[in-house]
Design an enzyme around this catalytic site. Structure first.
Site, mmCIF file in Angstrom:
data_model
loop_
_atom_site.group_PDB
_atom_site.id
_atom_site.type_symbol
_atom_site.label_atom_id
_atom_site.label_comp_id
_atom_site.label_asym_id
_atom_site.label_seq_id
_atom_site.Cartn_x
_atom_site.Cartn_y
_atom_site.Cartn_z
ATOM 1 C CB CYS A 108 -1.025 -0.021 1.132
ATOM 2 S SG CYS A 108 -0.388 -0.442 2.764
ATOM 3 C CB SER A 109 1.012 4.325 0.512
ATOM 4 O OG SER A 109 -0.212 4.488 1.205
#
Lengths: 97, 121, 199
Positions: free
Chosen positions: C102-103
């Site tokens: 994801c991040s």
């Protein structure tokens, strides 16, 4: 070169051949007003126990592939947050109409 | 979560232990709607790969349960070091990957193949 | 990647916020306060933590042992933030941080992640071709340096502690902190001493 194993989950991107020859676009811009508002909304809903970051991710991972790649980062967040609020009955489809 | 009364589990692996990431693919099962039936934090490229435990990072509520708003028992999280070249043959000799992996995704590395000892770090 | 959100999405967001507001679950004041709080975090926090570690061995030890406790001691509120791990570069070893799933990013000490950190290209390539990614940044590691890519997959957030560049003997914490960019804290770049300052 093929990937070492098939990758059934869309978000699980480590090493994907699809992006292997694409340079990293040096996008330095901070989130725009829309992004910051979605970001703040997510934090508030988490603080109030209405969703977790893990649920946010699950909702993002459920976005069908064409849409996943068409949406911007915070549009994917908004899609997930909205889906979660509907799933939990916090809001109804009529509320959002 | 923080109200979980259970004490933290005892680590099954110590730093230096050789481990293998389970070669499991639960994400291949989808719900009838087509939506994913699970949420996992073990990257695909490490399934079945061997590495070395570098650190025990602590116990955390299992994200696989949190993602579906289920009661989430705390699971031990490890920092595991992998040699990069066997995975893609693209890194330099001695390049490594260091990744957080939950205990239920780890098993002892098979004794036979690579019991020669220390990871090149 | 940084294309603006379409009008339809802006409208969708406002309908959701209006519905939540009508139920008393969210207010405009809360949104503004949360955004202001989030906006306050920036890479200057991480840079100061690094500069202090270059000057103070005791602080360095604390930073490496428990990044969140170190941040708290510097006055950064880590309440509700994930644990912060600090990755020590040393001669022969360089760290690069990515989140392929994801991040995940140490937002409490670096602020919002930049667009490129969240891009599909960075997420897919950093683990497979880290040296190629470093080359795109113009980053050259000393000969013989091994690259260690840290894929941020779970409950920790990771920040790099770069090595102090040569030519900075006697510099103050402020001067040193000014050398430490966000990119150096992620590991795609190294702290650079401007040519004029080094001369």
């Amino acid at each position: 070169m093929s990937d070492p194993a098939p990758t059934p989950a869309i978000h699980d991107m480590g090493g994907l051949s699809r992006f292997r020859c694409s340079a990293v676009e040096r996008d330095e811009a901070p989130p725009d007003a829309f992004g910051k508002r979605v970001d703040a909304l997510r934090q508030i809903l988490a603080q109030k126990g209405l969703m977790t970051v893990d649920e946010l991710r699950r909702g993002i991972e459920a976005i069908p592939e064409p849409e996943y790649f068409a949406l911007t980062y915070y549009e994917r967040w908004l899609t997930s947050i909205t889906g979660l609020m509907l799933e939990k009955g916090v809001v109804t489809p009529e509320d959002l109409a | 979560m923080s109200a979980d009364p259970a004490p933290d589990p005892t680590p099954r692996f110590a730093p230096g232990a050789r481990v293998r990431v389970r070669d499991a693919w639960p994400e291949r099962r989808r719900l009838p709607s087509g939506a994913p039936s699970c949420h996992i934090r073990t990257p695909h490229y490490l399934r079945g790969r061997e590495g070395e435990v570098q650190a025990v990072l602590g116990a955390f509520a299992n994200p696989e349960d949190l993602a579906f708003a289920r009661p989430a028992p705390r699971r031990l999280l490890y920092h595991v070091l992998f040699a990069q070249p066997p995975i893609w043959q693209e890194g330099g000799e001695g390049d490594t990957l260091l990744v957080e992996i939950f205990e239920h995704w780890l098993e002892p590395a098979p004794e036979s193949a690579d019991a020669s000892g220390k990871e090149a770090a | 990647m940084s294309a603006p959100a379409r009008a339809e999405s802006l409208a969708r967001l406002e309908r959701l916020v209006a519905a939540l507001r009508a139920k008393g679950l969210v207010s405009e004041e809360e949104l503004a306060a949360m955004q202001a709080r989030t906006d306050r975090a920036s890479p200057e926090i991480g840079a100061r933590m690094v500069a202090r570690a270059w000057l103070d061995p005791t602080w360095r030890a604390l930073l490496l042992q428990d990044g969140a406790a170190a941040a708290e001691r510097m006055g950064v509120s880590m309440a509700g933030a994930p644990p912060l791990g600090v990755l020590e570069n040393r001669p022969g070893l360089h760290h690069l941080v990515v989140c392929t799933l994801c991040s995940c990013y140490p937002r409490a000490v670096l602020g919002y992640p930049p667009g490129w950190y969240k891009s599909f290209e960075y997420r897919s390539r950093a683990v497979r071709d880290p040296r190629g990614v470093l080359a795109e940044w113009g980053t050259t590691l000393p000969a013989g340096t091994k690259v260690r890519v840290v894929d941020s997959t779970a409950d920790y957030r990771w920040m790099v502690l770069p090595m102090r560049p040569e030519g900075t003997e006697g510099w103050s914490e402020d001067q040193l902190a000014a050398l430490v960019t966000r990119d150096a804290l992620v590991g795609v770049a190294l702290p650079q001493v401007p040519a004029r300052a080094a001369a």
